[in-house]
Write a protein that holds these residues in place. Structure first.
Motif, short mmCIF file in Angstrom:
data_model
loop_
_atom_site.label_atom_id
_atom_site.label_comp_id
_atom_site.label_asym_id
_atom_site.label_seq_id
_atom_site.Cartn_x
_atom_site.Cartn_y
_atom_site.Cartn_z
N LYS A 4 -9.41 0.28 4.48
CA LYS A 4 -8.52 1.33 3.98
C LYS A 4 -9.31 2.45 3.31
O LYS A 4 -8.88 3.61 3.33
N ARG A 9 0.85 -1.19 0.00
CA ARG A 9 0.00 0.00 0.00
C ARG A 9 0.88 1.23 0.00
O ARG A 9 1.83 1.32 0.78
N ASP A 10 0.56 2.18 -0.87
CA ASP A 10 1.29 3.44 -0.96
C ASP A 10 0.27 4.57 -0.90
O ASP A 10 -0.58 4.68 -1.77
N VAL A 11 0.33 5.38 0.16
CA VAL A 11 -0.64 6.46 0.35
C VAL A 11 -0.05 7.78 -0.13
O VAL A 11 1.06 8.14 0.25
N GLN A 53 -4.72 6.33 -2.74
CA GLN A 53 -3.85 5.25 -2.27
C GLN A 53 -3.76 4.18 -3.35
O GLN A 53 -4.73 3.93 -4.06
#
Length: 114
Positions: free
Chosen positions: A37, A7-9, A14
Motif C-alpha cells: 500500500k 483502509r481509508d485513502v 491513507q
C-alpha cells in the motif's frame, strides 16, 4: 487471521484502522499488505493501533520496517496507540522513531503542516 482492519485513502495520506493481534502469526501478512500500500500510495500512512490487543517483537519489527519503507519512499508513518501498545514500544525505546501520536486528528494535522 488474528489481525483485521480497514483502509481509508485520502488526498495525500491513507489510514489503516487495525484490530486484533500484531504478532508472529500476523506479521508476515501485515508487512506484505501494508508494504504494498505504500508502493501504491499515497506515501503518508497513519496506522490506528488503538484497538490492537497485543504487539510482540515480530510486530514491532514489522512496524520498524514499515516506517523505514515509508521514509525511503518519501512518506511518513505515524502510529496511534493505546496504553498497552505504547508501553511495549517504550520498552524498546522506539517511541520517537515510530512517531507515536495520541489521535488520528493529530496525525492528520502533522501531515497537513509538513
Amino acid at each position: 487471521m488474528s489481525l483485521r482492519g480497514t483502509r481509508d485513502v485520502r488526498d495525500n495520506y491513507q489510514i489503516f484502522r487495525l484490530t486484533g493481534l500484531l504478532d508472529a502469526f500476523s506479521e508476515q501478512a501485515f508487512s506484505k499488505v501494508l508494504g504494498s500500500k505504500i508502493d501504491e500510495g499515497p506515501k503518508n500512512m497513519i496506522l490506528d493501533l488503538s484497538k490492537i490487543d497485543f504487539v510482540d517483537s515480530s510486530g514491532l519489527g514489522a512496524l520498524v520496517q514499515l516506517a523505514k519503507k515509508a521514509q525511503t519512499a518519501g512518506g511518513t508513518l505515524q502510529i496511534i496507540t493505546n496504553p498497552r501498545v505504547t508501553q511495549t514500544v517504550k520498552l524498546v525505546r522506539l517511541e520517537k522513531f515510530l512517531a507515536l501520536q495520541p489521535s488520528v486528528d493529530v496525525a492528520v494535522e502533522n501531515i497537513k503542516s509538513s
